[in-house]
Design a protein around this motif. Structure first.
Motif, PDB file in Angstrom:
ATOM      1  N   ARG A  30       0.859  -1.186   0.000  1.00  0.00           N
ATOM      2  CA  ARG A  30       0.000   0.000   0.000  1.00  0.00           C
ATOM      3  C   ARG A  30       0.896   1.236   0.000  1.00  0.00           C
ATOM      4  N   VAL A  31       0.958   1.906  -1.129  1.00  0.00           N
ATOM      5  CA  VAL A  31       1.905   3.012  -1.326  1.00  0.00           C
ATOM      6  C   VAL A  31       1.158   4.311  -1.609  1.00  0.00           C
ATOM      7  N   VAL A  32       1.595   5.382  -0.967  1.00  0.00           N
ATOM      8  CA  VAL A  32       1.107   6.721  -1.267  1.00  0.00           C
ATOM      9  C   VAL A  32       2.266   7.520  -1.856  1.00  0.00           C
ATOM     10  N   SER A  33       2.010   8.234  -2.933  1.00  0.00           N
ATOM     11  CA  SER A  33       3.047   9.029  -3.606  1.00  0.00           C
ATOM     12  C   SER A  33       2.739  10.506  -3.475  1.00  0.00           C
ATOM     13  N   LEU A  34       3.730  11.266  -3.007  1.00  0.00           N
ATOM     14  CA  LEU A  34       3.606  12.714  -2.849  1.00  0.00           C
ATOM     15  C   LEU A  34       4.538  13.401  -3.841  1.00  0.00           C
ATOM     16  N   GLY A  35       4.111  13.479  -5.083  1.00  0.00           N
ATOM     17  CA  GLY A  35       4.914  14.090  -6.146  1.00  0.00           C
ATOM     18  C   GLY A  35       4.609  13.430  -7.471  1.00  0.00           C
ATOM     19  N   GLY A  36       4.203  14.233  -8.453  1.00  0.00           N
ATOM     20  CA  GLY A  36       3.792  13.677  -9.739  1.00  0.00           C
ATOM     21  C   GLY A  36       4.860  12.853 -10.429  1.00  0.00           C
ATOM     22  N   ALA A  37       6.122  13.301 -10.367  1.00  0.00           N
ATOM     23  CA  ALA A  37       7.205  12.557 -11.025  1.00  0.00           C
ATOM     24  C   ALA A  37       7.412  11.199 -10.356  1.00  0.00           C
ATOM     25  N   LEU A  38       7.270  11.147  -9.033  1.00  0.00           N
ATOM     26  CA  LEU A  38       7.416   9.877  -8.314  1.00  0.00           C
ATOM     27  C   LEU A  38       6.299   8.912  -8.694  1.00  0.00           C
ATOM     28  N   THR A  39       5.091   9.451  -8.829  1.00  0.00           N
ATOM     29  CA  THR A  39       3.961   8.618  -9.240  1.00  0.00           C
ATOM     30  C   THR A  39       4.212   8.029 -10.619  1.00  0.00           C
ATOM     31  N   GLU A  40       4.728   8.851 -11.533  1.00  0.00           N
ATOM     32  CA  GLU A  40       5.049   8.351 -12.875  1.00  0.00           C
ATOM     33  C   GLU A  40       6.077   7.228 -12.818  1.00  0.00           C
ATOM     34  N   ALA A 117      15.477  17.655  -7.816  1.00  0.00           N
ATOM     35  CA  ALA A 117      16.234  18.519  -8.730  1.00  0.00           C
ATOM     36  C   ALA A 117      16.031  18.098 -10.192  1.00  0.00           C
ATOM     37  N   PRO A 118      15.911  19.061 -11.119  1.00  0.00           N
ATOM     38  CA  PRO A 118      15.713  18.744 -12.531  1.00  0.00           C
ATOM     39  C   PRO A 118      17.030  18.444 -13.255  1.00  0.00           C
ATOM     40  N   THR A 119      17.662  17.361 -12.846  1.00  0.00           N
ATOM     41  CA  THR A 119      18.908  16.933 -13.483  1.00  0.00           C
ATOM     42  C   THR A 119      18.817  15.446 -13.782  1.00  0.00           C
ATOM     43  N   LEU A 120      19.634  14.988 -14.715  1.00  0.00           N
ATOM     44  CA  LEU A 120      19.655  13.563 -15.043  1.00  0.00           C
ATOM     45  C   LEU A 120      20.108  12.727 -13.848  1.00  0.00           C
ATOM     46  N   ASP A 121      21.095  13.216 -13.121  1.00  0.00           N
ATOM     47  CA  ASP A 121      21.566  12.473 -11.946  1.00  0.00           C
ATOM     48  C   ASP A 121      20.456  12.320 -10.915  1.00  0.00           C
ATOM     49  N   ALA A 122      19.731  13.407 -10.653  1.00  0.00           N
ATOM     50  CA  ALA A 122      18.652  13.348  -9.670  1.00  0.00           C
ATOM     51  C   ALA A 122      17.517  12.455 -10.154  1.00  0.00           C
ATOM     52  N   LEU A 123      17.236  12.474 -11.463  1.00  0.00           N
ATOM     53  CA  LEU A 123      16.205  11.585 -12.004  1.00  0.00           C
ATOM     54  C   LEU A 123      16.587  10.128 -11.768  1.00  0.00           C
ATOM     55  N   GLU A 124      17.843   9.801 -12.017  1.00  0.00           N
ATOM     56  CA  GLU A 124      18.292   8.428 -11.775  1.00  0.00           C
ATOM     57  C   GLU A 124      18.197   8.075 -10.291  1.00  0.00           C
ATOM     58  N   GLN A 125      18.518   9.030  -9.417  1.00  0.00           N
ATOM     59  CA  GLN A 125      18.384   8.792  -7.978  1.00  0.00           C
ATOM     60  C   GLN A 125      16.929   8.561  -7.607  1.00  0.00           C
ATOM     61  N   ARG A 126      16.019   9.314  -8.210  1.00  0.00           N
ATOM     62  CA  ARG A 126      14.589   9.120  -7.936  1.00  0.00           C
ATOM     63  C   ARG A 126      14.152   7.715  -8.326  1.00  0.00           C
ATOM     64  N   ILE A 127      14.576   7.294  -9.507  1.00  0.00           N
ATOM     65  CA  ILE A 127      14.169   5.969  -9.985  1.00  0.00           C
ATOM     66  C   ILE A 127      14.747   4.872  -9.102  1.00  0.00           C
ATOM     67  N   HIS A 128      16.049   4.951  -8.819  1.00  0.00           N
ATOM     68  CA  HIS A 128      16.676   3.937  -7.975  1.00  0.00           C
ATOM     69  C   HIS A 128      16.050   3.926  -6.577  1.00  0.00           C
ATOM     70  N   GLY A 129      15.733   5.120  -6.061  1.00  0.00           N
ATOM     71  CA  GLY A 129      15.151   5.207  -4.729  1.00  0.00           C
ATOM     72  C   GLY A 129      13.770   4.580  -4.659  1.00  0.00           C
ATOM     73  N   ARG A 137      14.615  -3.380  -7.441  1.00  0.00           N
ATOM     74  CA  ARG A 137      15.922  -2.832  -7.824  1.00  0.00           C
ATOM     75  C   ARG A 137      16.291  -3.141  -9.273  1.00  0.00           C
ATOM     76  N   ASP A 138      16.082  -4.374  -9.705  1.00  0.00           N
ATOM     77  CA  ASP A 138      16.451  -4.748 -11.076  1.00  0.00           C
ATOM     78  C   ASP A 138      15.630  -3.963 -12.092  1.00  0.00           C
ATOM     79  N   ASP A 139      14.344  -3.784 -11.814  1.00  0.00           N
ATOM     80  CA  ASP A 139      13.491  -3.012 -12.714  1.00  0.00           C
ATOM     81  C   ASP A 139      13.949  -1.552 -12.756  1.00  0.00           C
ATOM     82  N   GLY A 140      14.396  -1.045 -11.607  1.00  0.00           N
ATOM     83  CA  GLY A 140      14.909   0.322 -11.567  1.00  0.00           C
ATOM     84  C   GLY A 140      16.152   0.480 -12.420  1.00  0.00           C
TER      85      GLY A 140
END
Length: 283
Positions: A30-40, A117-129, A137-140
């Protein structure tokens, strides 16, 4: 001796089953997401079925509109989140107010805060997180690899166009300057933001918009809707006299695609370049 071996083997099997059960139990259901990019990102990891609630900035994909909303992520409802009984809360580092996040933790909720942050590094951190928190993890890793490869084909292109990034949700023109997701995406696409010398979002007067003389205007679907349609948007004082509006060089993008810096980043770059690059004959 044989009996002892059998007993030890039985204990080992039972222990492994227990560990497997604990590992399975640790995977959030049961997950709640607070942020549109995280939901995506959750949906991009094919884990949308685990979401039980989202914030109001979560507008993509369409399936998200069937979920309960807990307010805007910068001012979410603690009671609304808690009532959904989540075993994981994914939160942008801009989610708040801070005391609301602390209150969720005091209630015993697991909160994972991720960079916005709107950077490629931060996007990758969001996905991995997100992937790590959800046991994916593998899907990330696979998603990061895919985005990295797809993005690379667009970041080598250099455009000559001068772009004005406009938001007018409230009826007042605002332009996106440096350190915004829209600015970062336009720069990755190879174009120049005419407000790149200012930071954040700034109100734009009619005179200022006209003086900037943009070749292109990029705005969002919600901004156009708020004005009553594209014709009304283009007729706004300041916008109407720009070279972009006169030539109808306006790109209207999905709000979260332009402003979220999420997993659809390659698609955002593709749309910008497809609009601005000269079309080949027969294309």
């Amino acid at each position: 001796m044989i009996m002892a071996i059998r007993t030890w083997t039985g204990w080992l099997a039972a222990g492994l089953m227990l560990l497997a059960g604990l590992a399975q139990a640790a995977v959030p259901q049961r997950v709640v997401s607070l942020g549109g990019a995280l939901t995506e990102i959750v949906y991009a990891l094919n884990a949308g079925d685990k979401l039980v609630g989202v914030d109001s900035s979560s507008i993509y994909p369409p399936a998200v509109h069937q979920l309960p909303k807990v307010g805007y992520y910068r001012a979410f409802s603690v009671e609304g989140v808690a009532s959904l009984q989540p075993d994981l809360i994914l939160a942008s580092d801009q989610a708040g107010p801070p005391q609301a996040v602390d209150q969720l933790r005091r209630l015993g909720k697991r909160v994972v805060v991720l960079p916005s942050a709107p950077t490629l590094d931060a996007l990758e951190q969001r996905i991995h997180g997100v992937a790590a928190a959800m046991g994916l993890r593998d899907d990330g890793r696979a998603l990061v690899k895919q985005i990295r490869e797809q993005t690379a084909q667009y970041t080598q292109v250099k455009l000559t166009q001068r772009v004005l990034l406009v938001s007018s949700h409230t009826g007042k023109l605002e332009g996106a300057g440096a350190e915004t997701a829209a600015d970062a995406i336009v720069k990755l696409a190879g174009a120049r933001n005419v407000l790149g010398n200012v930071k954040g979002y700034k109100p734009i007067s009619a005179e200022a918009a006209a003086a900037l003389k943009p070749d292109w205007i990029i705005t969002t679907s919600m901004s156009v809707t708020a004005q009553g349609g594209l014709e009304a948007f283009l007729a706004q004082p300041g916008i109407a006299v720009t070279p972009a509006a006169k030539a109808r060089r306006v790109l209207v993008m999905d709000d979260l695609l332009l402003l979220g810096f999420g997993p659809r980043l390659p698609e955002a770059l593709r749309q910008i370049q497809a609009s601005m690059l000269p079309r080949r004959a027969g294309k």
